[in-house]
Design a protein around this motif. Structure first.
Motif, mmCIF file in Angstrom:
data_model
loop_
_atom_site.group_PDB
_atom_site.id
_atom_site.type_symbol
_atom_site.label_atom_id
_atom_site.label_comp_id
_atom_site.label_asym_id
_atom_site.label_seq_id
_atom_site.Cartn_x
_atom_site.Cartn_y
_atom_site.Cartn_z
ATOM 1 N N LEU A 1 0.835 -1.206 0.000
ATOM 2 C CA LEU A 1 0.000 0.000 0.000
ATOM 3 C C LEU A 1 0.867 1.252 0.000
ATOM 4 O O LEU A 1 0.604 2.219 -0.743
ATOM 5 C CB LEU A 1 -0.919 -0.013 1.211
ATOM 6 C CG LEU A 1 -1.810 1.228 1.390
ATOM 7 C CD1 LEU A 1 -2.775 1.373 0.205
ATOM 8 C CD2 LEU A 1 -2.601 1.135 2.704
ATOM 9 N N GLU A 2 1.892 1.250 0.823
ATOM 10 C CA GLU A 2 2.783 2.394 0.895
ATOM 11 C C GLU A 2 3.497 2.615 -0.440
ATOM 12 O O GLU A 2 3.667 3.752 -0.913
ATOM 13 C CB GLU A 2 3.826 2.187 2.010
ATOM 14 C CG GLU A 2 3.275 2.334 3.415
ATOM 15 C CD GLU A 2 2.833 3.750 3.701
ATOM 16 O OE1 GLU A 2 3.556 4.678 3.283
ATOM 17 O OE2 GLU A 2 1.770 3.939 4.316
ATOM 18 N N SER A 3 3.892 1.530 -1.075
ATOM 19 C CA SER A 3 4.565 1.655 -2.384
ATOM 20 C C SER A 3 3.623 2.214 -3.435
ATOM 21 O O SER A 3 3.998 3.094 -4.235
ATOM 22 C CB SER A 3 5.087 0.284 -2.809
ATOM 23 O OG SER A 3 5.663 0.360 -4.104
ATOM 24 N N SER A 4 2.373 1.743 -3.449
ATOM 25 C CA SER A 4 1.388 2.243 -4.419
ATOM 26 C C SER A 4 1.049 3.704 -4.149
ATOM 27 O O SER A 4 0.873 4.492 -5.082
ATOM 28 C CB SER A 4 0.118 1.377 -4.328
ATOM 29 O OG SER A 4 -0.877 1.863 -5.186
ATOM 30 N N LYS A 5 1.005 4.064 -2.911
ATOM 31 C CA LYS A 5 0.699 5.444 -2.536
ATOM 32 C C LYS A 5 1.805 6.379 -2.980
ATOM 33 O O LYS A 5 1.541 7.467 -3.533
ATOM 34 C CB LYS A 5 0.505 5.508 -1.021
ATOM 35 C CG LYS A 5 0.207 6.908 -0.499
ATOM 36 C CD LYS A 5 0.055 6.866 1.014
ATOM 37 C CE LYS A 5 -0.165 8.266 1.565
ATOM 38 N NZ LYS A 5 -0.278 8.245 3.037
ATOM 39 N N ARG A 6 3.055 5.988 -2.745
ATOM 40 C CA ARG A 6 4.168 6.849 -3.154
ATOM 41 C C ARG A 6 4.225 6.976 -4.683
ATOM 42 O O ARG A 6 4.519 8.045 -5.228
ATOM 43 C CB ARG A 6 5.483 6.272 -2.614
ATOM 44 C CG ARG A 6 5.660 6.468 -1.107
ATOM 45 C CD ARG A 6 7.104 6.181 -0.700
ATOM 46 N NE ARG A 6 7.483 4.798 -1.003
ATOM 47 C CZ ARG A 6 7.331 3.789 -0.160
ATOM 48 N NH1 ARG A 6 6.798 4.000 1.050
ATOM 49 N NH2 ARG A 6 7.714 2.571 -0.514
ATOM 50 N N ARG A 7 3.937 5.893 -5.382
ATOM 51 C CA ARG A 7 3.956 5.959 -6.854
ATOM 52 C C ARG A 7 2.840 6.878 -7.348
ATOM 53 O O ARG A 7 3.032 7.657 -8.296
ATOM 54 C CB ARG A 7 3.785 4.552 -7.423
ATOM 55 C CG ARG A 7 3.951 4.525 -8.947
ATOM 56 C CD ARG A 7 4.087 3.105 -9.472
ATOM 57 N NE ARG A 7 3.045 2.222 -9.024
ATOM 58 C CZ ARG A 7 3.206 1.258 -8.127
ATOM 59 N NH1 ARG A 7 4.399 1.092 -7.538
ATOM 60 N NH2 ARG A 7 2.196 0.491 -7.781
ATOM 61 N N PHE A 8 1.678 6.812 -6.759
ATOM 62 C CA PHE A 8 0.565 7.677 -7.142
ATOM 63 C C PHE A 8 0.918 9.146 -6.858
ATOM 64 O O PHE A 8 0.660 10.041 -7.678
ATOM 65 C CB PHE A 8 -0.693 7.265 -6.380
ATOM 66 C CG PHE A 8 -1.843 8.212 -6.550
ATOM 67 C CD1 PHE A 8 -2.345 8.519 -7.831
ATOM 68 C CD2 PHE A 8 -2.436 8.851 -5.467
ATOM 69 C CE1 PHE A 8 -3.393 9.397 -7.994
ATOM 70 C CE2 PHE A 8 -3.481 9.724 -5.643
ATOM 71 C CZ PHE A 8 -3.970 9.997 -6.901
#
Length: 571
Positions: A145-152
């Motif tokens: 989730l944290e990785s997807s959030k940072r990419r977004f």
């Protein structure tokens, strides 16, 4: 430690799922297992104490048991010693109950708990493995989730910069149309990437929220519930083991109580009068008390004499010196001569160094011992005879001639033992004839060996005087003659009605009945018993209506009928 989730379940706030709290719970369950193992060790040491205590009790009982064929064995005819022997036997049973306690605790507690601990460790390991796995899964989801959030977030920033760059290029009149178009396409691409990142982030967030909900509301509660149930089972199990610990002891209390009751019963059975009577019977000498000592008048110029009622051996009226009153032949109760030789066991074969009653008991013991030896030899002879018959019928089993030598040896031994027994029986009859008449059968017995009306005998057949301590003094110069009346059998055979038959008997040896009241029998002859031995060593038998009399009990094998004092058979 009490945890409850809503009603009965463990409370699961957010902090409980932190790794350190999970570790604390793991430490607590390990502590519970350690407590269980400590209790197992306690019970095991208790069983070792019980088994060692039982062993020490058995060794103690064995230590004080009378040794066979020893002087101690004779002491146990007294009621106090018999009570002590009963106490020793009960202590054996008492020790056995402690062994039962040890065995039951080992099988019902130690073994069961050791097996349960192994199962508990496996179950605990499985539950915490599942908890670690669930914890790692939720942490992985969080990282995604944290990785997807940072990419977004990064894609959104890139799209904003691309849009600002396009607007700047579009407002600049110096920029070519191609550059503006290129900036526009770049801005659209960044916006498209931002939308895709947004969609991925939204999907990942939804998935994480779902996983997080399942983790905190399903997986972890289930794991913790299983751990709680495991911990409660452990607590219940240790409580049940403690109950068993008490119950094992309670089960043996009735038996231990019976052992103590038997010890009390044995103590209450002690009879001081009976023991005193045994002492009297064991040490009475059979002598008549001495008579009064006559007054010696030294004022008269006559020779001093001693009355016939005194214990002096000068009954022939021979004069004695002034100091003869101090001779050892007079005051025999205070004489201890030859006491050392008696203690060393250097007495004659016929026990003539003993007082009459003690001599009679020793001779009777010797006769009984010889009779037992004779019976053993007879049993061996019968067994070898049967073996020889088997060899004769079945030569392949052995040589019949090989048994002849042993049979001949047994025959010689039997002959020697019978001669020895006859010798001691003669001495016994002599002593019983000299002893004062105690019972009617005793008078009958003494009459057998005194055919004359009076008998003149030297005191103890060897000019000896006796003392109560079992010693004799030598007085070769003095002799005393004792007139012993020859008692006759009672007129029991003059009854008009004959006595009824109470059994039969078989003569083991030939007996010549030469005295009044006795009857002669031949070896192997079968006769009828009309009066059993009353303790005087004689049995009354009948050959026919006209012939009946007494024979020594040791010369016959008696078979009493069943209705005559039970079915008793004795030799």
């Amino acid at each position: 430690m009490s945890f409850c989730f809503l009603s009965c379940r463990w409370i699961l706030p957010t902090w409980i799922f932190k790794k350190d709290q999970f570790d604390n719970l793991e430490k607590h369950t390990q502590w519970g297992i350690d407590v269980l193992e400590k209790y197992i060790k306690f019970v095991k040491e208790r069983t070792e104490i019980e088994i060692n205590y039982a062993k020490q009790l058995r060794n103690l009982s064995k230590k004080y048991q009378p040794k066979k064929n020893s002087k101690e064995e004779d002491e146990y005819k007294y009621s106090s010693c018999q009570a002590f022997l009963a106490t020793l036997n009960e202590m054996n049973d008492y020790a056995g109950q402690h062994e039962v306690v040890s065995e039951n605790m080992t099988s019902q507690i130690t073994a069961e708990l050791a097996r349960y601990v192994q199962e508990l460790k496996q179950e605990r390991k499985m539950h915490f493995h599942d908890g670690r796995k669930a914890q790692q899964h939720i942490e992985t989801c969080w990282k995604q989730l944290e990785s997807s959030k940072r990419r977004f977030e990064r894609d959104c920033k890139e799209a904003d910069r691309a849009q600002q760059y396009f607007e700047k290029m579009d407002a600049d009149i110096n920029v070519t149309k191609a550059d503006v178009e290129k900036a526009r396409q770049q801005a659209q691409l960044r916006h498209q990437m931002a939308e895709e990142s947004k969609a991925e982030y939204s999907s990942t967030l939804q998935r994480f929220n779902h996983e997080q909900h399942d983790h905190y509301h399903t997986h972890i509660p289930n794991i913790f519930q299983k751990i709680q149930e495991m911990e409660e089972r452990r607590i219940i199990r240790i409580g049940e083991s403690m109950k068993t610990f008490a119950e094992v002891d309670r089960q043996v209390i009735p038996i231990i109580g019976k052992c103590l009751d038997e010890i009390t019963k044995a103590a209450e059975s002690i009879d001081q009068k009976h023991d005193s009577q045994l002492v009297v019977e064991a040490f009475k000498s059979g002598f008549e008390p001495p008579g009064d000592v006559d007054f010696e008048d030294f004022t008269q110029p006559i020779k001093r004499t001693v009355s016939d009622s005194s214990l002096s051996n000068s009954k022939d009226g021979k004069p004695e010196s002034r100091f003869s009153s101090k001779s050892k032949g007079k005051l025999w109760p205070f004489i201890k001569k030859n006491k050392l030789s008696l203690k060393l066991g250097g007495g004659p074969e016929d026990f003539s160094n003993l007082p009459p009653e003690q001599r009679r008991k020793k001779l009777q013991q010797k006769v009984d011992e010889l009779n037992r030896d004779i019976q053993k030899e007879i049993d061996q002879r019968d067994a070898l005879t049967k073996m020889k018959d088997v060899y004769i019928k079945n030569p392949q089993m052995g040589d019949a001639a090989s048994v002849d030598h042993k049979l001949a040896e047994l025959a010689q031994n039997l002959e020697k033992l019978r001669l020895e027994a006859q010798k001691f029986e003669g001495w016994l009859a002599e002593v019983e004839g000299r002893l004062p008449a105690r019972t009617e059968p005793a008078r009958r017995q003494s009459g057998m060996y005194e055919p004359q009306n009076t008998l003149t005998v030297n005191n103890c057949a060897q000019d000896r005087e006796s003392s109560p301590d079992g010693s004799y003094t030598e007085e070769p110069s003095q002799e005393s003659e004792v007139k012993v009346p020859a008692p006759e059998f009672d007129d029991e055979f003059d009854d008009e009605e004959p006595l009824p038959t109470i059994g039969t008997c078989k003569a083991l040896y030939t007996f010549e009945g030469q005295n009044e009241g006795t009857i002669s029998v031949s070896e192997g002859e079968t006769l009828f018993v009309i009066e059993e031995d009353k303790g005087d060593g004689w049995t009354r038998i009948r050959r026919n209506e006209d012939e009946e009399g007494y024979v020594p009990t040791s010369y016959v094998e008696v078979f009493l009928e069943k209705n005559a004092k039970g079915a008793m058979t004795y030799i």
